[in-house]
Design an enzyme around this catalytic site. Structure first.
Site, PDB file in Angstrom:
ATOM      1  N   HIS A  39       0.797  -1.225   0.000  1.00 22.76           N
ATOM      2  CA  HIS A  39       0.000   0.000   0.000  1.00 22.76           C
ATOM      3  C   HIS A  39       0.833   1.281   0.000  1.00 22.76           C
ATOM      4  CE1 HIS A  39      -3.517  -2.372   2.090  1.00 22.76           C
ATOM      5  NE2 HIS A  39      -3.401  -2.659   0.808  1.00 22.76           N
TER       6      HIS A  39
HETATM    7  C1  LIG Z   1      -0.102  -7.445  -4.727  1.00 28.15           C
HETATM    8  C2  LIG Z   1      -1.004  -6.315  -4.316  1.00 28.15           C
HETATM    9  C3  LIG Z   1      -2.147  -6.589  -3.551  1.00 28.15           C
HETATM   10  C4  LIG Z   1      -2.987  -5.546  -3.164  1.00 28.15           C
HETATM   11  N1  LIG Z   1      -4.171  -5.846  -2.529  1.00 28.15           N
HETATM   12  C5  LIG Z   1      -5.069  -4.863  -2.320  1.00 28.15           C
HETATM   13  C6  LIG Z   1      -6.390  -5.146  -1.835  1.00 28.15           C
HETATM   14  O1  LIG Z   1      -6.772  -6.317  -1.640  1.00 28.15           O
HETATM   15  N2  LIG Z   1      -7.227  -4.094  -1.612  1.00 28.15           N
HETATM   16  C7  LIG Z   1      -6.850  -2.807  -1.823  1.00 28.15           C
HETATM   17  O2  LIG Z   1      -7.637  -1.910  -1.561  1.00 28.15           O
HETATM   18  N3  LIG Z   1      -5.619  -2.512  -2.292  1.00 28.15           N
HETATM   19  C8  LIG Z   1      -4.742  -3.494  -2.578  1.00 28.15           C
HETATM   20  N4  LIG Z   1      -3.527  -3.195  -3.113  1.00 28.15           N
HETATM   21  C9  LIG Z   1      -3.197  -1.768  -3.324  1.00 28.15           C
HETATM   22  C10 LIG Z   1      -3.935  -1.125  -4.492  1.00 28.15           C
HETATM   23  O3  LIG Z   1      -4.031  -2.020  -5.574  1.00 28.15           O
HETATM   24  C11 LIG Z   1      -3.186   0.157  -4.878  1.00 28.15           C
HETATM   25  O4  LIG Z   1      -3.190   1.036  -3.773  1.00 28.15           O
HETATM   26  C12 LIG Z   1      -3.823   0.886  -6.065  1.00 28.15           C
HETATM   27  O5  LIG Z   1      -3.912   0.020  -7.169  1.00 28.15           O
HETATM   28  C13 LIG Z   1      -2.995   2.125  -6.414  1.00 28.15           C
HETATM   29  O6  LIG Z   1      -3.532   2.734  -7.554  1.00 28.15           O
HETATM   30  P1  LIG Z   1      -2.742   3.856  -8.366  1.00 28.15           P
HETATM   31  O7  LIG Z   1      -3.661   4.291  -9.446  1.00 28.15           O
HETATM   32  O8  LIG Z   1      -2.219   4.852  -7.421  1.00 28.15           O
HETATM   33  O9  LIG Z   1      -1.451   3.106  -8.984  1.00 28.15           O
HETATM   34  P2  LIG Z   1      -1.361   1.841  -9.940  1.00 28.15           P
HETATM   35  O10 LIG Z   1      -2.638   1.089  -9.932  1.00 28.15           O
HETATM   36  O11 LIG Z   1      -0.130   1.117  -9.570  1.00 28.15           O
HETATM   37  O12 LIG Z   1      -1.235   2.444 -11.398  1.00 28.15           O
HETATM   38  C14 LIG Z   1      -0.106   3.056 -11.933  1.00 28.15           C
HETATM   39  C15 LIG Z   1      -0.077   2.764 -13.431  1.00 28.15           C
HETATM   40  O13 LIG Z   1       0.836   3.639 -14.077  1.00 28.15           O
HETATM   41  C16 LIG Z   1       1.633   2.909 -14.965  1.00 28.15           C
HETATM   42  N5  LIG Z   1       2.908   3.616 -15.123  1.00 28.15           N
HETATM   43  C17 LIG Z   1       3.867   3.782 -14.196  1.00 28.15           C
HETATM   44  N6  LIG Z   1       4.895   4.491 -14.694  1.00 28.15           N
HETATM   45  C18 LIG Z   1       4.553   4.802 -15.969  1.00 28.15           C
HETATM   46  C19 LIG Z   1       5.211   5.520 -16.996  1.00 28.15           C
HETATM   47  N7  LIG Z   1       6.417   6.068 -16.796  1.00 28.15           N
HETATM   48  N8  LIG Z   1       4.600   5.643 -18.200  1.00 28.15           N
HETATM   49  C20 LIG Z   1       3.372   5.079 -18.402  1.00 28.15           C
HETATM   50  N9  LIG Z   1       2.711   4.393 -17.456  1.00 28.15           N
HETATM   51  C21 LIG Z   1       3.296   4.251 -16.247  1.00 28.15           C
HETATM   52  C22 LIG Z   1       1.776   1.559 -14.309  1.00 28.15           C
HETATM   53  O14 LIG Z   1       2.160   0.567 -15.233  1.00 28.15           O
HETATM   54  C23 LIG Z   1       0.384   1.348 -13.731  1.00 28.15           C
HETATM   55  O15 LIG Z   1      -0.496   0.757 -14.666  1.00 28.15           O
HETATM   56  C24 LIG Z   1      -2.677  -4.205  -3.513  1.00 28.15           C
HETATM   57  C25 LIG Z   1      -1.550  -3.944  -4.283  1.00 28.15           C
HETATM   58  C26 LIG Z   1      -0.724  -4.975  -4.704  1.00 28.15           C
HETATM   59  C27 LIG Z   1       0.477  -4.652  -5.557  1.00 28.15           C
END
Ligand SMILES: Cc1cc2nc3c(=O)[nH]c(=O)nc-3n(C[C@H](O)[C@H](O)[C@H](O)COP(=O)(O)OP(=O)(O)OC[C@H]3O[C@@H](n4cnc5c(N)ncnc54)[C@H](O)[C@@H]3O)c2cc1C
Ligand SMILES: *[C@@H]1O[C@H](CO)[C@@H](O)[C@H](O)[C@H]1NC(C)=O
Ligand SMILES: *[C@@H]1O[C@H](CO)[C@@H](O)[C@H](O)[C@H]1NC(C)=O
Length: 619
Positions: free
Chosen positions: A543
């Site tokens: 997280h």
């Molecule tokens: C294994 C695991 C289990 C989890 N379990 C849970 C759960 O059960 N419940 C829950 O609430 N949360 C869970 N989480 C946490 C939750 O999934 C994250 O907090 C959430 O997905 C974050 O969202 P975000 O949009 O901030 O980032 P992300 O979803 O990580 O999205 C970032 C995106 O940007 C892309 N990106 C990065 N750099 C670049 C670049 N330079 N150019 C183009 N694209 C790029 C990445 O490829 C990715 O697709 C879990 C996370 C993981 C990894």
């Protein structure tokens, strides 16, 4: 059907693959259709109104909401590929398989001083999704909104507009609640894109509930009025499949003419003219492209890659940028304030082996392929309990109950994905293979620290955008963090001694059965044993947040203002888990979706939740 053979193999399948692949072939022959939108767009126009960087949990929501307005043109760029190319992503039980695969950035932390001591070079593994849907395509699907005091705290500290009252309508807007008893709750949403269903499946859920009730934690809807208490899991699963925001939001919007989605596009720089953002450059198939944003660039690349991208573009701590020879555009505390939840997991034995923790088999595999039901259709994290200390507003600890059968295959997977010290890894594998008694049931309890006081950083190791950033969570740096985790262990021992747990002979696994050096040498259960175990094996809950901290425009610790605009820069916002002022009391996916929902309104200057606010005003 090739893909399902892959699925079978990656699930550790050792049965006659041929029979199964025949069944699978027939299944796919009948049911599958190829979707022309799978691969997205191949080339970009030269300019768009909005460019969104990163199609993860937040990016998929934001692109969908902005492109609801046909006059607005939107480009969504994603470094990874299509989530539909990987059948494992759909299977809720199989999330572990995705770590260290091609859809994972597979980061490692910097060597830790007070934690991760059992890991290779003291570096813990940090999975992050690199695929449409982002980390939401590889996560465990638990849906938890956090505590009202989390958001009220943000607002009190200068994040105007982010109090619980103000964010609740955005949680509701996304949601399509599938749990009958909550359908009439004013806290819950109906008809939104995101399904939320009950995640309890095995009879163990009853044991957990009884045990927690004995200790005084009554059943609650942790996403309703009261978070603290025992909360049967709510999850983004429907029809036995994962519902990431790619699936729930973006896919149905992907053929809109005003939205382009380009995958395998790695954004390398945010382009600025003085202090105004003009566009981005990205690399796809080894070719560099430049696209202009006539209105704004919005970063949704997550809590690790947003700071990386900002620093690569000259927005970050001045000293660090100078060390990297990157011209400074703005001096901001980008990459500071990194927060993460960590857990201590304890295996429990169920000596009656009556409770039926999940164990995949040929039958469950076929059941899944044909009916999308059974063991593989659920993540099996069946419940959480949120525990509040008397003197705190929000819970300090979350226990998550994971009903999954200890099995040599499973242990092997855990061992592979945790980046263990190779010396420990081999010994552990050997010991487990010998000691696992599959006649005894098992389950896990995760003791999660919700409000760490330790703060970490994201920094660059070089000015090369393809070098992974330096991730230092600085785990357990603040002594209070260890105290809270140890208190959680005490509570866990109390759970072990409840009538409910004793009725199935449930006890923490005897550590002499495990190989957790050097902690095995210490007396069990003793404080020193747990302290040792925490330092060596405490583990991320995945997280990471708060690296582009939100605050008042004059807050020197803030990177974005309450409108999510990067302070001092024009036409640039950040809209995902990285803006959380502090990590919330629970899993971070739902709060990230809320942030993206609200960001869409802030960007467009509209109020899309007026009708919801009428209902929630007095909650
Ligand atoms: C294994 C695991 C289990 C989890 N379990 C849970 C759960 O059960 N419940 C829950 O609430 N949360 C869970 N989480 C946490 C939750 O999934 C994250 O907090 C959430 O997905 C974050 O969202 P975000 O949009 O901030 O980032 P992300 O979803 O990580 O999205 C970032 C995106 O940007 C892309 N990106 C990065 N750099 C670049 C670049 N330079 N150019 C183009 N694209 C790029 C990445 O490829 C990715 O697709 C879990 C996370 C993981 C990894
Ligand atoms: C891309 O450019 C074409 C040609 O100018 C235009 O018709 C189309 O609307 C643009 N699409 C988007 C999403 O901007
Ligand atoms: C377990 O509970 C019993 C009473 O139910 C109590 O007498 C005993 O001390 C407890 N044991 C521990 C280790 O807490």
């Amino acid at each position: 059907y090739r893909i399902d053979v892959v699925l079978l193999q990656t699930m550790g399948w050792r049965w006659p693959v041929l029979t199964v692949s025949c069944a699978v072939f027939i299944y796919y022959y009948i049911y599958s259709r190829s979707d022309p939108r799978v691969s997205g767009h191949v080339s970009a126009n030269s300019s768009y109104d909005y460019i969104i960087v990163g199609a993860g949990t937040a990016g998929c929501v934001l692109a969908t909401r902005l492109s609801e307005y046909p006059d607005i043109s939107v480009l969504l760029l994603e470094a990874g590929g299509s989530e539909e190319d990987n059948p494992v992503i759909r299977v809720p039980f199989a999330a572990l398989e995705l770590q260290n695969s091609e859809v994972d950035w597979a980061y490692r932390t910097e060597p830790q001083q007070k934690a991760c001591l059992g890991m290779d070079k003291q570096r813990c593994a940090w999975p992050r999704g690199k695929v449409l849907g982002g980390s939401g395509s590889i996560n465990n699907l638990i849906y938890v909104r956090g505590n009202r005091h989390d958001y009220d705290g943000w607002a009190r500290e200068g994040c105007e507009g982010w109090s619980y009252k103000e964010v609740l309508p955005y949680f509701i807007k996304s949601e399509d609640i599938q749990i009958p008893e909550f359908r009439n709750s004013a806290y819950r949403g109906k008809g939104g894109p995101l399904p939320v269903k009950d995640g309890t499946v095995t009879p163990l859920a009853d044991i957990y509930r009884q045990a927690m009730e004995e200790l005084g934690y009554t059943v609650t809807d942790c996403n309703g009025r009261t978070q603290t208490g025992y909360c049967p899991t709510q999850e983004n699963v429907m029809g036995g499949e994962r519902w990431s925001t790619a699936r729930a939001f973006l896919r149905p919007a992907m053929n809109r003419p005003n939205l382009h989605v380009i995958m395998n596009a790695h954004v390398t720089k945010i382009l600025t003219d003085e202090k105004t953002v003009t566009g981005v450059s990205f690399i796809k198939d080894n070719i560099k492209h430049t696209v202009r944003a006539t209105k704004e660039v919005v970063l949704t690349a997550g809590a690790i890659n947003n700071p990386q991208l900002l620093m690569l573009s000259g927005i970050g701590p001045k000293k660090h940028l100078q060390q990297m020879n990157i011209p400074v555009v703005a001096d901001l505390p980008v990459g500071d304030n990194l927060q993460d939840h960590i857990l201590m997991g304890v295996t429990f034995n169920d000596r009656t082996n009556s409770a039926g923790a999940a164990l995949p088999s040929l039958a469950t595999m076929l059941q899944y392929l044909i009916f999308r039901s059974g063991t593989l259709s659920e993540p099996h994290l069946e419940a959480s309990v949120f525990i509040k200390d008397d003197d705190s507003q929000f819970p300090s600890t979350q226990f998550t109950f994971y009903s999954i059968q200890n099995h040599p295959e499973l242990i092997d997977k855990f061992i592979k994905l945790t980046n263990l010290d190779p010396k420990i890894r081999d010994g552990m594998r050997e010991r487990f293979q010998k000691s696992i008694n599959t006649d005894i049931g098992t389950f896990f309890i995760e003791n999660i620290l919700l409000h760490p006081k330790s703060r970490g950083t994201i920094r660059l190791q070089s000015a090369d955008p393809f070098d992974p950033p330096l991730i230092d969570p600085n785990y357990l740096d603040h002594p209070d963090d260890a105290k809270v985790l140890l208190k959680g262990i005490d509570t866990m021992m109390k759970i072990a001694n409840t009538t409910a747990f004793r009725s199935i002979g449930a006890s923490p696994n005897d550590p002499s059965d495990e190989y957790l050096p050097p902690c095995n040498e210490l007396p069990f259960p003793s404080k020193e044993y747990w302290v040792c175990r925490m330092a060596h094996y405490a583990y991320t809950v995945y997280h990471p947040t708060s690296t582009c901290k939100m605050g008042a425009a004059n807050d020197v610790t803030a990177v974005v203002d309450p409108q999510l605009r990067v302070i001092g820069i024009k036409n640039l916002r950040v809209a995902d888990a990285s803006v959380m002022r502090n990590i919330p009391s629970g899993n971070t996916n739902a709060p990230t979706i809320m942030i993206a929902e609200k960001a869409a309104d802030l960007i467009l200057g509209v109020d899309s939740v007026k009708h919801i606010r009428k209902v929630t005003e007095n909650l």
